[in-house]
Design a protein around this motif. Sequence first.
Motif, PDB file in Angstrom:
ATOM      1  N   ILE A 178       0.793  -1.350   0.119  1.00  0.00           N
ATOM      2  CA  ILE A 178      -0.063  -0.089  -0.084  1.00  0.00           C
ATOM      3  C   ILE A 178       0.917   1.190  -0.086  1.00  0.00           C
ATOM      4  O   ILE A 178       0.583   2.204  -0.494  1.00  0.00           O
ATOM      5  CB  ILE A 178      -0.887   0.000   1.267  1.00  0.00           C
ATOM      6  CG1 ILE A 178      -1.964  -1.356   1.125  1.00  0.00           C
ATOM      7  CG2 ILE A 178      -1.622   1.294   1.326  1.00  0.00           C
ATOM      8  CD1 ILE A 178      -2.782  -1.439   2.301  1.00  0.00           C
ATOM      9  N   HIS A 181       1.005   4.348  -2.808  1.00  0.00           N
ATOM     10  CA  HIS A 181       0.857   5.705  -2.600  1.00  0.00           C
ATOM     11  C   HIS A 181       1.900   6.440  -3.014  1.00  0.00           C
ATOM     12  O   HIS A 181       1.531   7.417  -3.687  1.00  0.00           O
ATOM     13  CB  HIS A 181       0.809   5.685  -0.673  1.00  0.00           C
ATOM     14  CG  HIS A 181      -0.523   5.329  -0.343  1.00  0.00           C
ATOM     15  ND1 HIS A 181      -0.697   5.298   0.885  1.00  0.00           N
ATOM     16  CD2 HIS A 181      -1.633   4.858  -0.797  1.00  0.00           C
ATOM     17  CE1 HIS A 181      -2.013   4.866   1.518  1.00  0.00           C
ATOM     18  NE2 HIS A 181      -2.613   4.606   0.186  1.00  0.00           N
ATOM     19  N   LYS A 216      -5.250  10.302   1.061  1.00  0.00           N
ATOM     20  CA  LYS A 216      -5.776   9.116   1.271  1.00  0.00           C
ATOM     21  C   LYS A 216      -6.522   8.898   2.686  1.00  0.00           C
ATOM     22  O   LYS A 216      -6.837   7.733   3.175  1.00  0.00           O
ATOM     23  CB  LYS A 216      -4.592   7.997   1.468  1.00  0.00           C
ATOM     24  CG  LYS A 216      -3.770   8.265   0.234  1.00  0.00           C
ATOM     25  CD  LYS A 216      -4.455   7.459  -1.095  1.00  0.00           C
ATOM     26  CE  LYS A 216      -3.674   7.613  -2.473  1.00  0.00           C
ATOM     27  NZ  LYS A 216      -4.471   7.136  -3.498  1.00  0.00           N
ATOM     28  N   ARG A 266      -9.768   8.889   3.045  1.00  0.00           N
ATOM     29  CA  ARG A 266     -10.941   8.009   2.740  1.00  0.00           C
ATOM     30  C   ARG A 266     -10.372   6.589   2.679  1.00  0.00           C
ATOM     31  O   ARG A 266     -10.917   5.697   3.383  1.00  0.00           O
ATOM     32  CB  ARG A 266     -11.442   8.255   1.281  1.00  0.00           C
ATOM     33  CG  ARG A 266     -12.800   7.793   1.338  1.00  0.00           C
ATOM     34  CD  ARG A 266     -13.247   7.881  -0.161  1.00  0.00           C
ATOM     35  NE  ARG A 266     -12.505   7.004  -1.015  1.00  0.00           N
ATOM     36  CZ  ARG A 266     -12.552   6.961  -2.482  1.00  0.00           C
ATOM     37  NH1 ARG A 266     -13.630   7.433  -2.831  1.00  0.00           N
ATOM     38  NH2 ARG A 266     -11.848   6.033  -2.884  1.00  0.00           N
ATOM     39  N   ASP A 267      -9.139   6.135   2.109  1.00  0.00           N
ATOM     40  CA  ASP A 267      -8.858   4.726   2.170  1.00  0.00           C
ATOM     41  C   ASP A 267      -8.447   4.379   3.416  1.00  0.00           C
ATOM     42  O   ASP A 267      -8.659   3.158   3.973  1.00  0.00           O
ATOM     43  CB  ASP A 267      -7.569   4.709   1.326  1.00  0.00           C
ATOM     44  CG  ASP A 267      -7.639   4.700  -0.083  1.00  0.00           C
ATOM     45  OD1 ASP A 267      -8.734   5.145  -0.591  1.00  0.00           O
ATOM     46  OD2 ASP A 267      -6.746   4.633  -0.902  1.00  0.00           O
ATOM     47  N   ILE A 327     -11.468   3.402   5.198  1.00  0.00           N
ATOM     48  CA  ILE A 327     -12.093   2.148   4.839  1.00  0.00           C
ATOM     49  C   ILE A 327     -11.181   1.206   5.302  1.00  0.00           C
ATOM     50  O   ILE A 327     -11.684  -0.077   5.769  1.00  0.00           O
ATOM     51  CB  ILE A 327     -11.979   2.098   3.256  1.00  0.00           C
ATOM     52  CG1 ILE A 327     -13.027   3.154   2.615  1.00  0.00           C
ATOM     53  CG2 ILE A 327     -12.188   0.797   2.674  1.00  0.00           C
ATOM     54  CD1 ILE A 327     -14.183   2.957   3.074  1.00  0.00           C
ATOM     55  N   LEU A 328      -9.899   1.240   5.290  1.00  0.00           N
ATOM     56  CA  LEU A 328      -8.939   0.155   5.832  1.00  0.00           C
ATOM     57  C   LEU A 328      -9.405  -0.218   7.450  1.00  0.00           C
ATOM     58  O   LEU A 328      -9.258  -1.235   7.850  1.00  0.00           O
ATOM     59  CB  LEU A 328      -7.770   0.457   5.834  1.00  0.00           C
ATOM     60  CG  LEU A 328      -6.973   0.737   4.392  1.00  0.00           C
ATOM     61  CD1 LEU A 328      -5.628   1.254   4.186  1.00  0.00           C
ATOM     62  CD2 LEU A 328      -6.884  -0.859   3.511  1.00  0.00           C
ATOM     63  N   LYS A 329      -9.469   1.028   8.043  1.00  0.00           N
ATOM     64  CA  LYS A 329      -9.872   0.790   9.410  1.00  0.00           C
ATOM     65  C   LYS A 329     -11.498  -0.250   9.604  1.00  0.00           C
ATOM     66  O   LYS A 329     -11.288  -0.808  10.478  1.00  0.00           O
ATOM     67  CB  LYS A 329     -10.140   2.093  10.049  1.00  0.00           C
ATOM     68  CG  LYS A 329      -8.861   2.590  10.640  1.00  0.00           C
ATOM     69  CD  LYS A 329      -9.055   4.008  11.152  1.00  0.00           C
ATOM     70  CE  LYS A 329      -7.924   4.308  12.469  1.00  0.00           C
ATOM     71  NZ  LYS A 329      -8.297   5.370  13.179  1.00  0.00           N
ATOM     72  N   SER A 330     -12.212   0.333   8.598  1.00  0.00           N
ATOM     73  CA  SER A 330     -13.448  -0.235   8.765  1.00  0.00           C
ATOM     74  C   SER A 330     -13.170  -1.979   8.223  1.00  0.00           C
ATOM     75  O   SER A 330     -14.144  -2.753   8.662  1.00  0.00           O
ATOM     76  CB  SER A 330     -14.417   0.287   7.909  1.00  0.00           C
ATOM     77  OG  SER A 330     -14.142  -0.135   6.502  1.00  0.00           O
ATOM     78  N   LEU A 331     -12.231  -2.184   7.674  1.00  0.00           N
ATOM     79  CA  LEU A 331     -11.807  -3.620   7.087  1.00  0.00           C
ATOM     80  C   LEU A 331     -11.307  -4.263   8.259  1.00  0.00           C
ATOM     81  O   LEU A 331     -11.044  -5.395   8.235  1.00  0.00           O
ATOM     82  CB  LEU A 331     -11.026  -3.458   6.162  1.00  0.00           C
ATOM     83  CG  LEU A 331     -11.757  -3.169   4.631  1.00  0.00           C
ATOM     84  CD1 LEU A 331     -10.522  -3.002   3.736  1.00  0.00           C
ATOM     85  CD2 LEU A 331     -12.922  -3.843   4.241  1.00  0.00           C
ATOM     86  N   PHE A 347      -8.238  -3.013  10.017  1.00  0.00           N
ATOM     87  CA  PHE A 347      -6.885  -2.652  10.000  1.00  0.00           C
ATOM     88  C   PHE A 347      -6.740  -1.977  11.485  1.00  0.00           C
ATOM     89  O   PHE A 347      -7.667  -0.663  11.918  1.00  0.00           O
ATOM     90  CB  PHE A 347      -6.448  -1.565   9.041  1.00  0.00           C
ATOM     91  CG  PHE A 347      -5.981  -2.354   7.915  1.00  0.00           C
ATOM     92  CD1 PHE A 347      -6.841  -3.301   6.975  1.00  0.00           C
ATOM     93  CD2 PHE A 347      -4.836  -2.270   7.401  1.00  0.00           C
ATOM     94  CE1 PHE A 347      -6.417  -3.682   6.038  1.00  0.00           C
ATOM     95  CE2 PHE A 347      -4.211  -2.852   6.284  1.00  0.00           C
ATOM     96  CZ  PHE A 347      -5.064  -3.716   5.441  1.00  0.00           C
ATOM     97  N   PRO A 378     -12.844   7.090  11.644  1.00  0.00           N
ATOM     98  CA  PRO A 378     -13.176   6.788  10.522  1.00  0.00           C
ATOM     99  C   PRO A 378     -14.335   7.328  10.187  1.00  0.00           C
ATOM    100  O   PRO A 378     -14.903   7.424   8.854  1.00  0.00           O
ATOM    101  CB  PRO A 378     -12.920   5.287  10.175  1.00  0.00           C
ATOM    102  CG  PRO A 378     -12.933   4.905  11.701  1.00  0.00           C
ATOM    103  CD  PRO A 378     -12.389   5.948  12.423  1.00  0.00           C
ATOM    104  N   ILE A 398     -15.812   8.695   6.452  1.00  0.00           N
ATOM    105  CA  ILE A 398     -16.841   8.274   5.828  1.00  0.00           C
ATOM    106  C   ILE A 398     -18.004   8.844   5.564  1.00  0.00           C
ATOM    107  O   ILE A 398     -18.623   9.237   4.457  1.00  0.00           O
ATOM    108  CB  ILE A 398     -17.147   6.981   6.235  1.00  0.00           C
ATOM    109  CG1 ILE A 398     -15.881   5.753   6.335  1.00  0.00           C
ATOM    110  CG2 ILE A 398     -18.297   6.037   5.901  1.00  0.00           C
ATOM    111  CD1 ILE A 398     -16.123   4.466   7.019  1.00  0.00           C
ATOM    112  N   ALA A 430     -17.072  11.634   3.114  1.00  0.00           N
ATOM    113  CA  ALA A 430     -17.154  11.194   1.731  1.00  0.00           C
ATOM    114  C   ALA A 430     -18.393  10.961   0.922  1.00  0.00           C
ATOM    115  O   ALA A 430     -18.673  11.011  -0.146  1.00  0.00           O
ATOM    116  CB  ALA A 430     -16.227  10.025   1.694  1.00  0.00           C
TER     117      ALA A 430
END
Lengths: 412, 237
Positions: A7, A11, A305, A307-308, A311-315, A317, A404, A408, A411
Amino acid sequence: MSLTLEIAVTHIRGRLRQTLVSILGVTMGVGFAIAMAALMQGSQDDFVSTLVDAMPHVQITDERREAPVQPADIAFGAVEWHGLRPKEDIRGILNPTAALAALEAWDPGAVSAALSLSGVARYGGTERGVTVFGVTPKDMIAVSTIEDDMTAGALTDLDGAGFAAVIGERLADRLGIEMGDSFDLTVANERSRRIKVVGLFRTGVVATDEGLIYVRLKVAQTLSGRQNAINDIQIRLADANAARMVAARAEAMLGYKAVSWQEANESLLEALQIRNIIMYTVVAAILVVAGFGIFNIVSIITHEKARDIAILKSLGFRQSDIRGIFLAEGALMGGIGGILGSALGYGLTWGLGNVRFELEQATEITNLPVTYDVLHYVIASGLALLTAGIAGYLPARKAARGNPVDIIRGAT
Amino acid sequence: MAVLLETEKVTRVLPGTVPVTLVEDIDLTIGDGEFVAITGPSGSGKSSLLYLLGLLDMPTEGEVRFRGKPTHDLSEEERAAIRLSGIGFIFQFHFLLAEFSALENVMIPMRRLGRIDRREMEARAADILERLGLRDHLRKRPDQLSGGQRQRVAVARALANDPPLILADEPTGSLDSHSSEQVFEILRGIVEEDGKSVVAVTHDLDMAARMGRGIHLVDGRIVSDGPAVAHLSPQLS
C-alpha cells in the motif's frame, strides 16, 4: 511484499514527482554530508599524520612536571621559609647513559638522544636566533622524517664532517648562504665556532625551516662545554596511538617530563574535535531540511488518502497498521535517498580526492585529502532514515488516530 | 436463532458547545441469518446506528455486545480484530482502493487476517467475485469497472473473511435500478444461501419491504421494529 509495504508503494507511486523530489532532497543531503565528512576527516587525518610524522611520538626533556623539592623543605618539613636561595641543578638529563640504557632495555621504539641549545647564527652581518640540535644522525633518522625533508645533502653527512651543520632552506635564504658555505654559530655561553653547511632541509613548517640547525651530538656538547650531556630524548613508536601510555611509563621510569604528541597538541586536537561536532551538526541540519520534504509529501498523501484510511479501518486494520503504512512511506523515501545519497557521496568523495593542485612550497602535486570511512555512510544514511522515519511518523500518527466515521460521513 | 449482535440502551451524543444526540436508548437484537432494513428520514440516526453496530464508533452510553461479548471496554485493536473477521462493511460508494485490482481489493482483508496462504486467498477472492458475476473483471482496477460492478466488488470485499454479519450503508444508493436489483439479490443470497446476517440502511422502501425485518428510526429512536412488509406497509401506501 507485505500488504503494508505494498500500500505504501502504491501511495508514493501515485505521487511520483513529489516523491522523487523528496528522495532527491535526501540523496543530496546524504551525498553532500558524506563528501563533507570525507573531506573533513581526510584533512584531519592528513593533518594529524603530518603532525605525528613531523614530531617525536614521545619527547623526554630535562624538565620536571612538579617544581623540585628544595633541600630546605626536606630538612625543615612544614616550617615556612623566605628568601632562601634554591639549589641550582645542572641542566640536562642526569646520568644520561643509565637513562638511555633503561630505555633500550624496555625498547618502546626507536630512541634518539639529543642536546638542544639556543644559539645565534651569523653570516655576512646577518644574525638569526636558532635552536642547535645535537643529534646522532642515524638515531635521528630513525625517529623523524628529516631524511625525507632533505633537499640537499643528507643528515648522515654530519658524520665525520667535524663542525658541520644541516640547516633549513629558509634559514639559508635569510642568512644568504649556500651548501658548502660556513657561518659563525654562537651558543648561549658565547663560544663561537665556524660551521660548514653540509645539508639543507625543508619541512614546510616555517619555524623549523627558519630556526633549526642539526649538528652532531658531540659538536653540540663541545659548543656547550658539557661533554656527554643530553637534554632531549625522542622516541618513535610503531603505534603512534600508544604514545600517551609510553610517555607515562617513561616519566615514571626516568622522573623527567615525558610528553606524548597528543599532549603536546592537546588544544589542536580539541579544536579538531570541535570542528567535528560542528561538521556533524551541519550534516544533521542538512538531513533535517531534507526530512521536511518527506514530511510534506507524507502529509499530502495522508490527506489525500484519508478515505482509504477510513476504509482500511472499517476492514479491520489497526491504528498501528495505518501508522505502519505511512512510516513505511517515509522510511522508503529515506532508505532510497540514503542508498542513492551514499552512491553520490562516494562519487563526490572520489571527485574531490582527484582534484589536483600544486602548492608553492610543496615538492609534488597534491590532492585534496579525503577519507573513505564506512562510518560516514552509516551515520549519514542512518540519520536520513531516522529523519525520514520521524517525518513519516508525525503525519502517520495523526492519520491513524482519525475517526473513520467522520471521514466516511464526509465522503458520502 | 442464535444472537449475533445486541445493543442495550445505546446512546451516542456528539460533544460540542451544543451536544447533538445521534441515537438514543437503542435496544435491539440481531440474530444469525436475519435480513434487516434500517429505515428512517434523513438525520434520523440510521448510519450512526450502523457504525455503532459495526464497532466503528463507540456509544456514549449503553453497551453493544457481539456474540454476547461486551465491546465497551475493548481496546481499539480488539475492536479492529472483531471487524476484521466478524463484520463486513458495504458503503453507499464502493470505496475500493484505486491502485488495486478487483481481486487485490477483495484480498486486502484476507491478507490482513493472514489465516490462509496467498494462493488460497487468490482462489477464494476469485471465487467470490465469480459468484457475484465478475469473472471477467478480476484484474481490472476500479476505474475500469461500472458503478454496479464496483459495488459488487465492494460486496465481495465485505465477504472476504467470511464474516457472520454484513453491515451495509445504503448499498444501492448510488446505483441505477438494474444494478440496485443485482446488489439486492446478492445480499438476499448472502442471507438465504450463506446464512449470514445482513443489516442494511436504506432509503428505498420497496427494497426494505422485501427484507425480513424492518427497523424504523425517527430522531435517533427506534419507533418500530418488526417484519418488514407489515412494518413498512403504512409508509409504502
